[in-house]
Design a protein around this motif. Structure first.
Motif, mmCIF file in Angstrom:
data_model
loop_
_atom_site.group_PDB
_atom_site.id
_atom_site.type_symbol
_atom_site.label_atom_id
_atom_site.label_comp_id
_atom_site.label_asym_id
_atom_site.label_seq_id
_atom_site.Cartn_x
_atom_site.Cartn_y
_atom_site.Cartn_z
ATOM 1 N N CYS A 5 -7.676 36.963 82.058
ATOM 2 C CA CYS A 5 -7.592 38.424 82.164
ATOM 3 C C CYS A 5 -7.139 38.791 83.574
ATOM 4 O O CYS A 5 -7.666 38.271 84.560
ATOM 5 C CB CYS A 5 -8.950 39.040 81.861
ATOM 6 N N GLU A 6 -6.174 39.674 83.670
ATOM 7 C CA GLU A 6 -5.625 40.018 84.977
ATOM 8 C C GLU A 6 -6.633 40.742 85.854
ATOM 9 O O GLU A 6 -6.585 40.645 87.069
ATOM 10 C CB GLU A 6 -4.362 40.870 84.799
ATOM 11 N N CYS B 279 -11.113 42.203 80.117
ATOM 12 C CA CYS B 279 -11.089 43.663 79.989
ATOM 13 C C CYS B 279 -10.628 44.081 78.598
ATOM 14 O O CYS B 279 -10.980 45.149 78.114
ATOM 15 C CB CYS B 279 -10.197 44.276 81.071
ATOM 16 N N GLY B 280 -9.842 43.223 77.950
ATOM 17 C CA GLY B 280 -9.388 43.534 76.596
ATOM 18 C C GLY B 280 -8.174 44.449 76.562
ATOM 19 O O GLY B 280 -7.679 44.786 75.487
ATOM 20 N N GLU B 281 -7.688 44.854 77.737
ATOM 21 C CA GLU B 281 -6.598 45.838 77.768
ATOM 22 C C GLU B 281 -5.359 45.380 78.513
ATOM 23 O O GLU B 281 -4.261 45.850 78.243
ATOM 24 C CB GLU B 281 -7.110 47.126 78.430
ATOM 25 N N CYS B 282 -5.520 44.485 79.456
ATOM 26 C CA CYS B 282 -4.362 44.088 80.275
ATOM 27 C C CYS B 282 -3.400 43.245 79.435
ATOM 28 O O CYS B 282 -3.731 42.835 78.328
ATOM 29 C CB CYS B 282 -4.824 43.314 81.510
ATOM 30 N N CYS C 28 -4.825 39.885 78.407
ATOM 31 C CA CYS C 28 -5.790 39.952 77.304
ATOM 32 C C CYS C 28 -5.087 40.133 75.960
ATOM 33 O O CYS C 28 -5.472 39.536 74.961
ATOM 34 C CB CYS C 28 -6.769 41.099 77.531
HETATM 35 ZN ZN LIG Z 1 -7.712 41.807 80.722
#
Ligand SMILES: [Zn+2]
Length: 400
Positions: free
Chosen positions: A55-56, A85-88, A91
């Motif tokens: 994850c970034e 984070c589930g968004e980058c 992910c």
């Molecule tokens: Zn992420």
């Protein structure tokens, strides 16, 4: 998708807390070894952990600080993130198992030239089914060609992330020379983090084990499994309770059996004892063969039959110890349990358990399943009426 959050690992509070601590500290070991009984979620946890490392934001690799969000404060500052984070973009790629820096190896069997197809046959359902359960043939292994290719690739810098993450599922299924090659890579400080999982750590060379940070996974509590089967899988209470008890702490096993009508299977397994107690060999043989309709392999069916009888005897012992209804696995048949518990001595229950235990160990050998069901039931019935009229069987023993 099969990747869940580290905080959502089922029934593994210790491992989950440890891994989140690692992510938060941003200090990673070269290699981790996830070990514990099979089916408790080590493979799922390995992918979740890998995702957090890629994850970034969580990994701290591209923490560009404030300003990135146009002056407004980010929802969760990277410094406190303990999970993906589930968004980058990292992910989004890893959730589809399509991150170029995520390498995922697992045992496969079959022809070398069909390897790509075989791997896709596993990856496609894994991407789609959140409760996907890996199932291998006995001879399945981590392929030599794949580890060679991987080790070549590790010589180069990662593509996008700050590091490469290699997940090796069931890492005990490798050859000696693969371990030596892998060991070299694990020892070299570099940009790769290895996550190995195994249900049989003793089969891994000690040299590998000693160089990995060990992360222990525990059997999942029966109550946790039951809750999961009821609330997430949608089983009714009776089936969920029985399946949770049958799964001995393995979520994988519970999920593999989720469509198997455990209640009905149990009733048929227990009914096998009736012709044996009546001293009716022909009836028992017919019933034993009919029971083989359950499960893909005779071995599996045999194991399940034995386990249902073990759970029943466990209930008899509990009833004899004065257990309440809520402590009985087969509580839908409570009256019967109470009745039998009064008639059968604890010594007799132990004798039956020994017979069943022996059947379980013979499953590992080369047994004929229906014949073993037959002889096991006959032996559980033991010194009952009709004993002398049973057909002679080379493996039958009556001297318990
Ligand atoms: Zn992420």
């Amino acid at each position: 998708m099969a990747i869940v959050r580290l905080s959502e690992l089922i029934g593994q509070p210790t491992a989950s807390a440890f891994l989140r601590g690692v992510v938060q500290s941003k200090r990673y070991a070269n290699a981790y070894l996830f070990h514990g009984p099979s089916g408790v979620g080590m493979g799922t946890a390995a992918l979740s952990f890998a995702r957090a490392l890629l994850c970034e934001r969580a990994s701290g690799a591209r923490d560009t600080g404030p300003g990135l969000f146009g002056g407004s404060a980010p929802a969760a500052p990277a410094a406190t993130l303990d999970d993906a984070c589930g968004e980058c973009s990292g992910c989004l790629k890893s959730v589809q198992l399509q991150h170029p820096d995520l390498k995922f190896l697992f045992p496969v069997s079959g022809e070398e030239r069909e390897l790509d197809d075989t791997i896709q046959e596993t990856l496609t359902p894994l991407r789609e089914d959140p409760w996907f359960v890996f199932a291998y043939e006995k001879a399945a292994s981590i392929r030599l060609s794949l580890t060679r290719e991987l080790l070549r690739e590790l010589a180069f810098q990662p593509f996008e992330a700050a590091r490469r993450v290699v997940v090796v599922r069931d890492a005990d299924r490798m050859r000696e020379d693969q371990y030596s090659a892998l060991l070299k890579s694990i020892e070299e400080p570099g940009t790769t983090v290895w996550i190995l999982t195994t249900g049989r750590p003793s089969r891994l060379p000690a040299t590998i084990r000693s160089r990995c940070q060990s992360v222990r996974f525990a059997p999942i509590a029966e109550s946790t499994l039951m809750e999961f089967l009821e609330q997430r899988v949608g089983l009714d209470t009776k089936n969920a309770r029985l399946l949770a008890a049958l799964s001995s702490g393995s979520l994988g096993r519970a999920l593999a059996l989720r469509d198997s009508e455990p209640l009905r299977m149990r009733d048929e397994a227990l009914a096998l004892l009736e012709p044996a107690l009546r001293g009716d060999p022909a009836g028992l043989w017919k019933a034993s063969q009919a029971f083989m309709k359950y499960g893909r392999t005779g071995r599996e069916t045999l194991r399940r039959m034995v386990e249902f009888h073990q759970l029943w005897l466990r209930d008899l012992l509990r009833a004899q110890a004065g257990a309440e209804r809520s402590a009985l696995t087969n509580r839908d048949r409570e009256a019967e349990i109470r009745r039998q518990a009064e008639r059968v001595t604890p010594a007799e229950i132990r004798r039956r358990l020994m017979v069943l235990e022996e059947a379980l160990s013979s499953i590992e050998g080369n047994v004929t399943a229906d014949l073993t069901v037959f002889s096991t039931m006959a032996r559980v019935a033991g010194s009952r009426v009709g004993e002398g009229e049973w057909p002679a069987h080379p493996t039958a023993r009556w001297d318990y």
